[in-house]
Scaffold this motif. Structure first.
Motif, PDB file in Angstrom:
ATOM      1  N   LYS A 314      18.259  41.285 -52.427  1.00  0.00           N
ATOM      2  CA  LYS A 314      17.343  41.284 -51.289  1.00  0.00           C
ATOM      3  C   LYS A 314      15.922  40.902 -51.683  1.00  0.00           C
ATOM      4  CE  LYS A 314      20.005  44.833 -48.839  1.00  0.00           C
ATOM      5  NZ  LYS A 314      19.977  46.207 -48.245  1.00  0.00           N
ATOM      6  N   ILE A 315      15.618  41.066 -52.982  1.00  0.00           N
ATOM      7  CA  ILE A 315      14.264  40.718 -53.448  1.00  0.00           C
ATOM      8  C   ILE A 315      14.294  39.472 -54.337  1.00  0.00           C
ATOM      9  CG2 ILE A 315      13.374  43.065 -53.268  1.00  0.00           C
ATOM     10  CD1 ILE A 315      13.851  43.430 -56.238  1.00  0.00           C
ATOM     11  N   GLY A 316      15.401  38.742 -54.262  1.00  0.00           N
ATOM     12  CA  GLY A 316      15.477  37.456 -54.949  1.00  0.00           C
ATOM     13  C   GLY A 316      15.798  37.530 -56.424  1.00  0.00           C
ATOM     14  N   LEU A 317      16.395  38.615 -56.891  1.00  0.00           N
ATOM     15  CA  LEU A 317      16.738  38.756 -58.308  1.00  0.00           C
ATOM     16  C   LEU A 317      18.248  38.710 -58.491  1.00  0.00           C
ATOM     17  CD1 LEU A 317      14.346  41.637 -59.456  1.00  0.00           C
ATOM     18  CD2 LEU A 317      14.042  39.164 -59.747  1.00  0.00           C
ATOM     19  N   GLU A 318      18.668  38.092 -59.609  1.00  0.00           N
ATOM     20  CA  GLU A 318      20.081  38.053 -59.963  1.00  0.00           C
ATOM     21  C   GLU A 318      20.474  39.277 -60.796  1.00  0.00           C
ATOM     22  OE1 GLU A 318      22.537  35.951 -59.173  1.00  0.00           O
ATOM     23  OE2 GLU A 318      21.154  34.983 -57.758  1.00  0.00           O
ATOM     24  N   LYS A 319      19.522  39.777 -61.567  1.00  0.00           N
ATOM     25  CA  LYS A 319      19.810  40.908 -62.447  1.00  0.00           C
ATOM     26  C   LYS A 319      18.552  41.724 -62.657  1.00  0.00           C
ATOM     27  CE  LYS A 319      21.440  42.072 -67.125  1.00  0.00           C
ATOM     28  NZ  LYS A 319      21.918  41.547 -68.422  1.00  0.00           N
ATOM     29  N   LEU A 320      18.712  43.033 -62.658  1.00  0.00           N
ATOM     30  CA  LEU A 320      17.595  43.925 -62.952  1.00  0.00           C
ATOM     31  C   LEU A 320      18.144  45.112 -63.749  1.00  0.00           C
ATOM     32  CD1 LEU A 320      14.641  44.797 -62.654  1.00  0.00           C
ATOM     33  CD2 LEU A 320      15.285  45.937 -60.510  1.00  0.00           C
ATOM     34  N   ARG A 321      17.650  45.220 -64.960  1.00  0.00           N
ATOM     35  CA  ARG A 321      18.132  46.287 -65.863  1.00  0.00           C
ATOM     36  C   ARG A 321      16.947  46.989 -66.489  1.00  0.00           C
ATOM     37  NH1 ARG A 321      19.259  46.453 -71.505  1.00  0.00           N
ATOM     38  NH2 ARG A 321      20.851  48.010 -72.069  1.00  0.00           N
ATOM     39  N   VAL A 322      16.979  48.293 -66.480  1.00  0.00           N
ATOM     40  CA  VAL A 322      15.964  49.096 -67.167  1.00  0.00           C
ATOM     41  C   VAL A 322      16.638  49.801 -68.328  1.00  0.00           C
ATOM     42  CG1 VAL A 322      14.526  49.409 -65.135  1.00  0.00           C
ATOM     43  CG2 VAL A 322      16.353  51.036 -65.593  1.00  0.00           C
TER      44      VAL A 322
END
Length: 371
Positions: A314-322
């Protein structure tokens, strides 16, 4: 140039649809015309302003080694929980078969008197520690006198014609040896401590190196653990020479000095601290410097969480990892130097720790994302 021959045999196999994978290799290697640094006397004229101990590179001989590398990995799952566990171990045996003229090669002049502590001879491992064996610490003047008397008795046996004046000059170790000094072993049984009493005091080559790795995933969470270790390795802890004294300009004195021999504390392991070092406790290479360098270290732990794609798309990211991670978090060892993982070292100078700067313990937090 160095020349090597290698004979290797390996086996790989998988079981249970490759859930279990095993790899095993045995090898035998021989290397001749090995390149070594040979110490030269100052009379060679090769020493310079900043090179008081010159050396030259020579083709010294033949070395053989044989070993085993073994690793195993198992992968499995329970529903959404997936994991992988692996381990590896390596062993090798190392032997010097030939040397030029069969003369011993020495190196690692790391103590104050610049006496080489590593020695290579035919029929043994390369770079074993060479020095004086210690059997304890003199506790009383009477004990020192007893050893001196035995030395004079032995001198009389070996040389019946020795004069009384010369006999009075015979000492077991040094004229000013006193309570609190190391007792060196008279290995050649001539009654006194000389350079001829030096012998093999340690093996710098480990019996095995090993490691374990764990990887796991559960839904968006992932965990990685990596470890490493060395089993049965002697280390010549030369950094003791700088940290077990009160006059060092480069190092702080360690708490080991609090356990030194004093009139009030008759230590049986740590000698008295004396700036003149009359018994050569600090400057003689001896078994006092040799420690067990075995260790087990957790090299890396990383825990991460990947945000579901239904949220980040929804925010235009393919992957987000912390993630959070730590390096060199735990180390289990009896070694008293700065860091047991200071490297194997060269063929002739392995296992000599001159005070290598320790690896840092690092903690990280981060974010990874793909657009």
């Amino acid at each position: 140039w160095e020349r090597s021959k290698l004979l290797e045999f390996g086996v790989e196999f998988g079981m249970f649809k490759n859930a279990l994978f095993v790899n095993s290799e045995v090898y035998k290697r021989s290397s001749d015309q090995m390149l070594f640094y040979q110490s030269l006397p100052l009379s060679s004229g090769l020493g310079g302003q900043y090179d008081d101990y010159p050396s030259q590179v020579i083709n010294a001989g033949l070395i053989s080694s044989k070993g085993l590398d073994f690793s195993v990995t198992y992968k499995g799952s329970f529903g959404d929980f997936k994991y992988s566990i692996s381990g590896n171990v390596s062993t090798f045996r190392y032997r010097v078969e030939e040397l030029t003229d069969n003369n011993a090669l020495t190196t690692s002049a790391v103590l104050a008197d610049r006496i080489d502590v590593s020695r290579t001879t035919v029929g043994d491992v390369g770079g074993y520690f060479y020095g004086y064996k210690c059997s304890g610490i003199f506790q009383t003047p009477e004990q020192v006198a007893e050893y001196n008397e035995l030395a004079r008795k032995r001198a009389k046996e070996l040389n019946p014609d020795i004069s009384e004046s010369n006999l009075a000059l015979v000492y077991y170790s040094k004229p000013n040896t006193a309570p609190g000094d190391l007792i060196y072993v008279d290995t050649d049984n001539d009654g006194t401590i000389t350079q001829a009493d030096r012998t093999k005091i340690g093996n710098p080559w480990p019996k095995a190196t090993y490691g374990f790795q764990v990887m796991a995933n559960y839904k968006g969470f992932d965990l990685t653990i990596a470890t490493t270790g060395i089993y049965k390795r002697d280390v010549f802890n030369a950094s003791r020479a700088s940290t077990y004294q009160f006059g060092s300009y480069d190092y702080s004195t360690t708490t080991r000095a609090l356990t030194r021999w004093t009139e009030e504390n008759h230590s049986t392991t740590n000698f008295r601290i004396n700036g003149d070092d009359p018994n050569k406790n600090l400057s003689n290479p001896s078994s006092w410097y040799v420690e067990d360098g075995s260790f087990f270290r957790v090299k890396n732990i990383e825990l991460g969480y990947s945000v579901p794609k239904t949220l980040i798309n929804k925010i235009g990211l393919e992957k987000l990892r912390v993630y959070v991670s730590g390096q060199n978090i735990f180390t289990f060892t009896k070694y008293t130097g700065f860091d047991p993982e200071f490297g194997i070292g060269g063929a002739m100078s392995a296992g000599v720790d001159g005070g290598t700067y320790p690896q840092s313990r690092i903690f990280l937090m981060g974010v990874q994302f793909d657009i």
